[in-house]
Structures are given as structure tokens and as C-alpha cells.
Design an enzyme around this catalytic site. Structure first.
Site, PDB file in Angstrom:
ATOM      1  N   GLU A 121     -92.767-115.399  41.596  1.00  6.92           N
ATOM      2  CA  GLU A 121     -91.554-115.954  41.388  1.00  6.92           C
ATOM      3  C   GLU A 121     -90.461-114.829  40.728  1.00  6.92           C
ATOM      4  O   GLU A 121     -90.904-114.153  39.777  1.00  6.92           O
ATOM      5  CB  GLU A 121     -91.418-117.059  40.487  1.00  6.92           C
ATOM      6  CG  GLU A 121     -90.287-117.725  40.292  1.00  6.92           C
ATOM      7  CD  GLU A 121     -89.473-118.038  41.521  1.00  6.92           C
ATOM      8  OE1 GLU A 121     -90.049-118.755  42.258  1.00  6.92           O
ATOM      9  OE2 GLU A 121     -88.377-117.323  42.023  1.00  6.92           O
ATOM     10  N   LYS A 144     -81.327-113.040  26.387  1.00 10.09           N
ATOM     11  CA  LYS A 144     -80.170-112.731  27.321  1.00 10.09           C
ATOM     12  C   LYS A 144     -79.292-113.797  27.127  1.00 10.09           C
ATOM     13  O   LYS A 144     -79.684-114.750  26.336  1.00 10.09           O
ATOM     14  CB  LYS A 144     -80.489-112.386  28.620  1.00 10.09           C
ATOM     15  CG  LYS A 144     -81.354-113.389  28.951  1.00 10.09           C
ATOM     16  CD  LYS A 144     -81.734-112.911  30.456  1.00 10.09           C
ATOM     17  CE  LYS A 144     -80.682-113.059  31.609  1.00 10.09           C
ATOM     18  NZ  LYS A 144     -81.393-113.004  33.169  1.00 10.09           N
ATOM     19  N   LYS A 181     -94.971-107.688  42.586  1.00 12.71           N
ATOM     20  CA  LYS A 181     -94.236-108.503  41.339  1.00 12.71           C
ATOM     21  C   LYS A 181     -94.221-107.750  40.099  1.00 12.71           C
ATOM     22  O   LYS A 181     -93.268-107.461  39.529  1.00 12.71           O
ATOM     23  CB  LYS A 181     -95.039-109.946  41.032  1.00 12.71           C
ATOM     24  CG  LYS A 181     -94.461-110.630  39.905  1.00 12.71           C
ATOM     25  CD  LYS A 181     -93.212-111.100  39.824  1.00 12.71           C
ATOM     26  CE  LYS A 181     -92.831-111.597  38.595  1.00 12.71           C
ATOM     27  NZ  LYS A 181     -91.460-112.337  38.345  1.00 12.71           N
ATOM     28  N   CYS A 187     -91.581-111.326  30.553  1.00 12.09           N
ATOM     29  CA  CYS A 187     -91.981-110.522  31.795  1.00 12.09           C
ATOM     30  C   CYS A 187     -92.033-108.983  31.446  1.00 12.09           C
ATOM     31  O   CYS A 187     -93.040-108.584  31.704  1.00 12.09           O
ATOM     32  CB  CYS A 187     -91.358-110.741  32.888  1.00 12.09           C
ATOM     33  SG  CYS A 187     -91.411-112.497  33.576  1.00 12.09           S
ATOM     34  N   GLU A 247     -84.005-115.518  34.197  1.00 12.12           N
ATOM     35  CA  GLU A 247     -83.569-116.854  33.245  1.00 12.12           C
ATOM     36  C   GLU A 247     -82.062-116.549  33.137  1.00 12.12           C
ATOM     37  O   GLU A 247     -81.606-115.592  32.932  1.00 12.12           O
ATOM     38  CB  GLU A 247     -84.172-116.896  32.050  1.00 12.12           C
ATOM     39  CG  GLU A 247     -85.711-117.395  32.310  1.00 12.12           C
ATOM     40  CD  GLU A 247     -86.448-117.039  30.952  1.00 12.12           C
ATOM     41  OE1 GLU A 247     -86.161-117.157  29.714  1.00 12.12           O
ATOM     42  OE2 GLU A 247     -87.907-117.060  31.046  1.00 12.12           O
ATOM     43  N   ASN A 306     -98.852-119.914  31.420  1.00 17.30           N
ATOM     44  CA  ASN A 306     -98.434-118.565  30.809  1.00 17.30           C
ATOM     45  C   ASN A 306     -99.536-117.517  30.981  1.00 17.30           C
ATOM     46  O   ASN A 306    -100.595-117.971  30.916  1.00 17.30           O
ATOM     47  CB  ASN A 306     -97.992-118.995  29.301  1.00 17.30           C
ATOM     48  CG  ASN A 306     -98.881-120.046  28.863  1.00 17.30           C
ATOM     49  OD1 ASN A 306     -99.214-120.849  29.505  1.00 17.30           O
ATOM     50  ND2 ASN A 306     -98.870-119.918  27.398  1.00 17.30           N
TER      51      ASN A 306
HETATM   52  C1  UDX Z   1     -86.967-110.711  34.809  1.00 18.03           C
HETATM   53  C2  UDX Z   1     -86.494-110.257  36.187  1.00 18.03           C
HETATM   54  O1  UDX Z   1     -85.225-109.989  36.557  1.00 18.03           O
HETATM   55  C3  UDX Z   1     -87.160-111.292  37.351  1.00 18.03           C
HETATM   56  O2  UDX Z   1     -86.885-111.046  38.649  1.00 18.03           O
HETATM   57  C4  UDX Z   1     -88.352-111.682  37.029  1.00 18.03           C
HETATM   58  O3  UDX Z   1     -88.988-112.816  37.784  1.00 18.03           O
HETATM   59  C5  UDX Z   1     -88.634-112.034  35.456  1.00 18.03           C
HETATM   60  O4  UDX Z   1     -88.400-110.839  34.681  1.00 18.03           O
HETATM   61  P1  UDX Z   1     -85.802-112.139  32.930  1.00 18.03           P
HETATM   62  O5  UDX Z   1     -86.509-111.428  32.013  1.00 18.03           O
HETATM   63  O6  UDX Z   1     -85.590-113.680  33.026  1.00 18.03           O
HETATM   64  O7  UDX Z   1     -86.111-111.473  34.534  1.00 18.03           O
HETATM   65  O8  UDX Z   1     -84.180-111.566  32.759  1.00 18.03           O
HETATM   66  P2  UDX Z   1     -83.292-109.955  33.247  1.00 18.03           P
HETATM   67  O9  UDX Z   1     -81.945-110.327  33.534  1.00 18.03           O
HETATM   68  O10 UDX Z   1     -84.342-109.137  34.149  1.00 18.03           O
HETATM   69  O11 UDX Z   1     -83.333-109.354  31.807  1.00 18.03           O
HETATM   70  C6  UDX Z   1     -84.330-108.719  30.997  1.00 18.03           C
HETATM   71  C7  UDX Z   1     -84.057-108.148  29.889  1.00 18.03           C
HETATM   72  O12 UDX Z   1     -83.115-106.939  30.166  1.00 18.03           O
HETATM   73  C8  UDX Z   1     -82.658-108.874  29.024  1.00 18.03           C
HETATM   74  O13 UDX Z   1     -83.103-108.876  27.548  1.00 18.03           O
HETATM   75  C9  UDX Z   1     -81.729-108.300  29.326  1.00 18.03           C
HETATM   76  O14 UDX Z   1     -80.440-108.543  28.334  1.00 18.03           O
HETATM   77  C10 UDX Z   1     -81.871-106.826  29.604  1.00 18.03           C
HETATM   78  N1  UDX Z   1     -81.092-106.030  30.387  1.00 18.03           N
HETATM   79  C11 UDX Z   1     -80.988-106.361  31.871  1.00 18.03           C
HETATM   80  C12 UDX Z   1     -80.238-104.885  30.027  1.00 18.03           C
HETATM   81  O15 UDX Z   1     -80.383-104.678  28.652  1.00 18.03           O
HETATM   82  N2  UDX Z   1     -79.427-104.325  30.631  1.00 18.03           N
HETATM   83  C13 UDX Z   1     -79.376-104.611  31.850  1.00 18.03           C
HETATM   84  O16 UDX Z   1     -78.581-103.898  32.726  1.00 18.03           O
HETATM   85  C14 UDX Z   1     -80.004-105.825  32.333  1.00 18.03           C
HETATM   86  P1  ADP Z   2     -93.658-119.332  32.277  1.00  9.92           P
HETATM   87  O1  ADP Z   2     -92.322-118.693  31.466  1.00  9.92           O
HETATM   88  O2  ADP Z   2     -94.573-118.505  32.792  1.00  9.92           O
HETATM   89  O3  ADP Z   2     -93.346-120.622  32.851  1.00  9.92           O
HETATM   90  P2  ADP Z   2     -94.099-121.027  29.864  1.00  9.92           P
HETATM   91  O4  ADP Z   2     -95.008-120.593  28.608  1.00  9.92           O
HETATM   92  O5  ADP Z   2     -92.804-121.615  29.641  1.00  9.92           O
HETATM   93  O6  ADP Z   2     -94.337-120.100  30.784  1.00  9.92           O
HETATM   94  O7  ADP Z   2     -94.936-122.325  30.554  1.00  9.92           O
HETATM   95  C1  ADP Z   2     -96.189-122.322  30.798  1.00  9.92           C
HETATM   96  C2  ADP Z   2     -96.966-123.729  30.673  1.00  9.92           C
HETATM   97  O8  ADP Z   2     -98.115-123.886  31.083  1.00  9.92           O
HETATM   98  C3  ADP Z   2     -96.814-124.225  28.975  1.00  9.92           C
HETATM   99  O9  ADP Z   2     -95.862-125.506  29.077  1.00  9.92           O
HETATM  100  C4  ADP Z   2     -98.377-124.545  28.874  1.00  9.92           C
HETATM  101  O10 ADP Z   2     -98.423-125.777  28.064  1.00  9.92           O
HETATM  102  C5  ADP Z   2     -98.835-124.851  30.191  1.00  9.92           C
HETATM  103  N1  ADP Z   2    -100.179-124.779  30.461  1.00  9.92           N
HETATM  104  C6  ADP Z   2    -101.038-123.689  30.082  1.00  9.92           C
HETATM  105  N2  ADP Z   2    -102.423-123.572  30.505  1.00  9.92           N
HETATM  106  C7  ADP Z   2    -102.448-125.029  31.025  1.00  9.92           C
HETATM  107  C8  ADP Z   2    -103.520-125.548  31.705  1.00  9.92           C
HETATM  108  N3  ADP Z   2    -104.763-125.370  31.642  1.00  9.92           N
HETATM  109  N4  ADP Z   2    -103.164-126.838  32.140  1.00  9.92           N
HETATM  110  C9  ADP Z   2    -101.804-127.401  32.179  1.00  9.92           C
HETATM  111  N5  ADP Z   2    -100.950-126.711  31.609  1.00  9.92           N
HETATM  112  C10 ADP Z   2    -100.975-125.456  30.890  1.00  9.92           C
END
Ligand code: UDX
Ligand code: ADP
Length: 465
Positions: free
Chosen positions: A162, A341, A222, A278, A166, A92
Site C-alpha cells: 500500500e 504530519k 515498496k 514507515c 496518511e 503491524n
Molecule cells: C509514507 C509514503 O509517502 C507512503 O507512500 C507510504 O505508503 C507510507 O509512508 P506517510 O509516512 O504517511 O507516507 O507520510 P509522508 O507524506 O510520506 O511523510 C512522511 C514524513 O516526512 C512526515 O513526517 C512529513 O512531515 C515528512 N516530510 C515529507 C518532510 O519533512 N518534508 C517533505 O517534503 C515531505
Molecule cells: P498499520 O499502520 O500497518 O496499519 P497499525 O498498528 O495501525 O499498523 O495496525 C495493525 C493492526 O494489526 C493492529 O490493530 C493490531 O492489533 C492488528 N494485529 C496484529 N497482529 C494481529 C493478528 N495476529 N491478528 C489480528 N490482528 C492483528
């Protein structure tokens, strides 16, 4: 280089699903996902697949196919680094909560710790892949740490951001719009490393969808992709207020502009505000980078996307208060949805948290139902804001396991997440359970206004009168 072993550091929302698909499509490569968090690893190893740490449609099936075949979850980080030719960093990168860049810049503490650990452990050449979203030029910092603290072996850094969203992660991974690989294609080793990673994706992604760039273009792409997507949501949300004021219907406007192929119809759904780990983080990061470079107008331009989003959440809460005769003190508001979402149990930056906080400030009682989020997560989310003592949050914010329970005695229903099942509830039964007049504030415009008004509800969507 023939890749036999992959290590992914970080078993989160990105690392888990991504590695599951890489393992599924490359049965001859051993993929190990490692994490410091023992509980999380234990959850990934749970026999009962509904206990996996993240909920993502289709994930359990891929895990059952690959786990302990060529996909492993472990806390033995050093061991996995040592035996792997490729190491993905998928930890993270939250927004900094202290010091310079507080509230803006990405906190690279976890990434740096990974780099130092890789440098310490690696006895053979490694390809290190940035999977986490990182500020531009982070690869340079990682390279520096690896070169200066390593054991004299060669490290090639690649950026492979990536783009999965979600809730649709498995589909996004199976048929990605594009896979982006940034690297140093000016050197022989750089080119070789890029080719190794391209080969892994070529097991299932058509060649034309695999894009190779220099490393900084990849890092910046990104951040930019997320900023553009978030900007569309803030744009349509800004229009939702204009529609409410003029009598235009934002859904009709969105449809009309979306049919212009130059604009397109995606990401034009008005809502209570975007959430997720994000969008906000990446834009703040972009703003911080622009500011650091003295590009104040650029910074201000993107910052507005966040300001609009904060305003939309606040406006939603304010509208509930105003509609309930300017006071929610002692009234019960029922929240349908807490995740940011549908189809995810992730609540990071969910609008629900901020709307709840604003209503709790006004001494409302809030009852929450979400199909995939549990009571602990909801309390942790609200407590993390630090707005009031935890015992007060406990008193006013309640979680129920059954949706009809939250409606009992409620003055209003607020829809915070667009879960499909909400559409099929027995709304007549909900109406009968509620205080009258019974209000619905549909923060996602998922319900049928005409049917609900026939039942007797006072219905308000976003951007429509
Ligand atoms: C986003 C990007 O889409 C993805 O490519 C990147 O890797 C990570 O961030 P995510 O945050 O998982 O993905 O979901 P996304 O579908 O993008 O929605 C983000 C937020 O915007 C949600 O809260 C969703 O409800 C909101 N949203 C999305 C709206 O309010 N209106 C829309 O039309 C689309
Ligand atoms: P993302 O949405 O980017 O995948 P998350 O918070 O879901 O982020 O996951 C990140 C993961 O990375 C957590 O499970 C956390 O414990 C792990 N993490 C953070 N720092 C380290 C580290 N130095 N070594 C191993 N794992 C780590």
C-alpha cells in the site's frame, strides 16, 4: 475466481481505510476487517463517526456509506478467514526490539501468527495478500508456513503493498499513482490469483495504473519507494543547515531545484525531521537486508538517511536551547503539534517526541497542543522512550486542550507539525501571553516571518536566517 468475500487481518491505519475504499468501489463484495484488539474494533463500529480510531480526512464519509452494507469490523477472525476467498494481511511489522537484527530488522512475529492462523482455519483454497510492508522474500516464508501447516488446500501468495500516505489516504486510495501486484505469473494458479486481485482494483483504477510484477520486485519496490522519498527529505534537511550557515534560503533553493523537471518539486520541504511508521522502519530494514548480504557500502549509503534525520531533530532542540541563552531549565516551551504530519492523529516516530525528550533532559517544562492527538498518546510516546521515570515526565510534560493556554507564560513556541489552523491563530494575542523576548522556532516554515517580527517575536525557521 469470482470474489464474494474479503477478509483483512489488521484494522489499523492501512487496513481500515484501504478496505473502506475497496468496499465502497465493490458493493457486491462483502469485506470484513478483523483484529485481535477488541477496543479497536469497537471504535470502528462507533455510531459517532468522530470516534473512529483513526483520523483521516474523508474517511468518516466512506465509512458511513459502506459500514454494515458490505463493510464489517469484527473480532471473529477464524470465521472471516474461513468464508473469504481473499485474505489481506495488514498487521503491524515494527522494527525488532530484541535479539538478532534488534533496532534494524522487521519483526515478523505478527505476520507469521496470521499465516499460521490462516493455515489452521482454511478449508478451501485461498489467495493470501501481503499488504503490510515486508522484507523481500517474506512471501516465501508465508508460503512455506501455509504449505507445511495447512489442511492440504491451495494457497496463492500475492504482494500488494500500500502506497497511501496518511492525511491524504482517501485521495491516494481513490486515485492511486499505481497499484502494484506481485505474484507468481509463471503458474496457472498464480496468474488466476493475480487476475482476481486486478479485477477488484479495476472497479475504479484505470488498467494502465495497475502494475503486475514478480513477487520480489513488488516487495522491494515498496521499501525502495519509501527510501527514495525519505532520502529527499534528508537531502533537503542537510541543505537547511548549510543555508543557515551561508545565508542562503532553503525555500528558494528548493524552489529553484524543484523546477528542474528531472528533479521535481515534491518532498523538498525542509522540516524538523521526518516521522511516521514507515520511513525509518523501511530504511532500517533495507540496511539490514543489505548488511545480511554483505553489501556494506549499500547499507551505509541508506543508513546515512536515518542518521541525517536523527541529527535534524537533535539540531532543532539544540538550537532552541542555544537561543534561549544556553539554558531551558525551568523555562516553559510551548509545542504546537505532536503528530508526525498534519491531518493525522498518528504520532509514530514523530519528531516532536524526540525534540521533547531532548528538552526534558535539560529540565524544560513542555506544554503541548495538537488538534487531533490526546494527552494519553503523548504521555505513552514519551514514556516509551524510557529516558526518565514516568512521574517525572508527568511533571514536566503537559497537554492542553486549547492552543492559547500553552502560550501563557511560555518562553518559546516550537512548531512541530504543519497543521493549517496554526497559521490562522491570533499571534498578537499569543505574543502578549508570552515571556519576553518571545521566540518562535518554526520547524515547518509555515508562518510569516515578516508579520511575526512586526508583532515583536524573535522568529527562526528551518534553513533560513
Ligand atoms: C509514507 C509514503 O509517502 C507512503 O507512500 C507510504 O505508503 C507510507 O509512508 P506517510 O509516512 O504517511 O507516507 O507520510 P509522508 O507524506 O510520506 O511523510 C512522511 C514524513 O516526512 C512526515 O513526517 C512529513 O512531515 C515528512 N516530510 C515529507 C518532510 O519533512 N518534508 C517533505 O517534503 C515531505
Ligand atoms: P498499520 O499502520 O500497518 O496499519 P497499525 O498498528 O495501525 O499498523 O495496525 C495493525 C493492526 O494489526 C493492529 O490493530 C493490531 O492489533 C492488528 N494485529 C496484529 N497482529 C494481529 C493478528 N495476529 N491478528 C489480528 N490482528 C492483528
Amino acid at each position: 475466481m469470482k470474489i464474494k468475500n474479503i477478509c483483512c487481518i489488521g484494522a489499523g491505519y492501512v487496513g481500515g481505510p484501504t478496505m473502506a475504499v475497496i468496499a465502497q468501489k465493490n458493493p457486491d463484495i462483502m469485506v470484513t476487517v478483523v483484529d485481535l484488539d477488541e477496543d479497536r474494533i469497537n471504535q470502528w463500529n462507533e455510531k459517532e463517526l468522530d470516534k473512529l480510531p483513526i483520523y483521516e480526512p474523508g474517511l468518516a464519509k466512506v465509512i458511513s456509506e459502506t459500514r454494515n452494507r458490505n463493510l464489517f469490523f469484527s473480532t471473529q477472525i477464524d470465521n472471516s478467514i474461513e468464508k473469504s476467498e481473499i485474505i489481506f494481511i495488514s498487521v503491524n511489522t515494527p522494527t525488532k526490539t530484541y535479539g538478532d537484527g534488534k533496532g534494524m530488522a522487521a519483526d515478523l512475529k505478527y505476520v507469521e501468527l496470521c499465516a499460521r492462523q490462516i493455515a489452521r482455519v482454511a478449508k478451501t483454497d485461498k489467495i493470501v495478500v501481503e499488504k503490510s510492508t515486508l522484507p523481500v522474500k517474506t512471501a516465501e516464508a508465508i508460503q512455506d508456513i501455509l504449505n507445511n501447516t495447512g489442511n492440504g488446500v491451495n494457497f496463492e501468495i500475492l504482494s500488494n503493498p500500500e502506497f497511501l500516505a496518511e492525511g491524504t489516504a482517501m485521495r491516494d486510495l481513490a486515485v492511486p499513482d499505481r497499484v502494484l501486484i506481485g505474484g507468481n505469473y509463471k503458474t496457472k494458479n498464480g496468474k488466476k490469483a493475480m487476475k482476481s486481485l486486478v479485477n477488484i482494483y479495476e472497479s475504479w483504477v484505470p488498467k494502465k495504473n495497475i502494475l503486475t510484477t514478480n513477487i520480489w520486485s513488488s516487495e522491494l519496490s515498496k521499501l525502495t519507494a519509501n527510501a527514495f522519498l525519505a532520502q529527499r527529505v534528508s537531502s533537503i534537511n542537510s541543505l537547511s543547515e548549510l543555508c543557515e550557515a551561508t545565508g542562503a534560503d532553503v525555500l528558494e533553493v528548493a524552489k529553484a531545484i524543484g523546477m528542474d523537471t528531472r528533479i521535481g518539486d515534491k518532498f523538498l520541504k525542509p522540516s524538523v525531521g521526518f516521522g511516521g511508521s514507515c520511513f525509518q522502519k523501511d530504511i532500517l530494514n533495507l540496511v539490514y537486508i543489505a548488511k545480511s548480504l554483505g553489501l556494506n557500502e549499500v547499507a551505509e549509503y541508506w543508513h546515512q538517511v536515518i542518521k541525517m534525520n536523527n541529527y535534524q531533530r537533535f539540531r532543532f532542540a539544540k538550537n532552541i536551547i542555544r537561543s534561549l541563552y544556553n539554558t531551558v531549565n525551568g523555562k516553559k516551551i510551548a509545542f504546537l503539534g505532536w503528530s508526525f504530519k498534519k491531518d493525522t492523529n498518528d504520532t509514530r516516530e514523530s519528531a516532536a517526541i524526540y525534540v521533547a525528550d531532548a528538552l526534558l533532559n535539560e529540565k524544560a517544562y513542555i506544554s503541548v497542543f495538537d488538534p487531533k492527538v490526546n494527552s494519553k498518546k503523548i504521555m505513552d510516546d514519551i514514556n516509551s522512550l524510557g529516558t526518565r521515570p514516568e512521574n517525572q515526565n508527568m511533571k514536566y510534560l503537559k497537554f492542553e486542550k486549547e492552543p492559547y493556554k500553552i502560550a501563557d507564560g511560555a518562553h518559546a513556541i516550537a512548531i512541530l507539525t504543519e497543521w493549517d489552523e496554526f497559521k490562522n491563530y491570533d499571534w498578537k494575542r499569543i505574543f502578549n501571553l508570552m515571556n519576553k523576548p518571545a521566540f518562535i522556532f518554526d520547524g515547518r516554515n509555515i508562518l510569516d516571518k515578516i508579520i511575526l517580527e512586526k508583532i515583536g517575536f524573535v522568529y527562526q525557521g528551518v534553513g533560513r536566517r
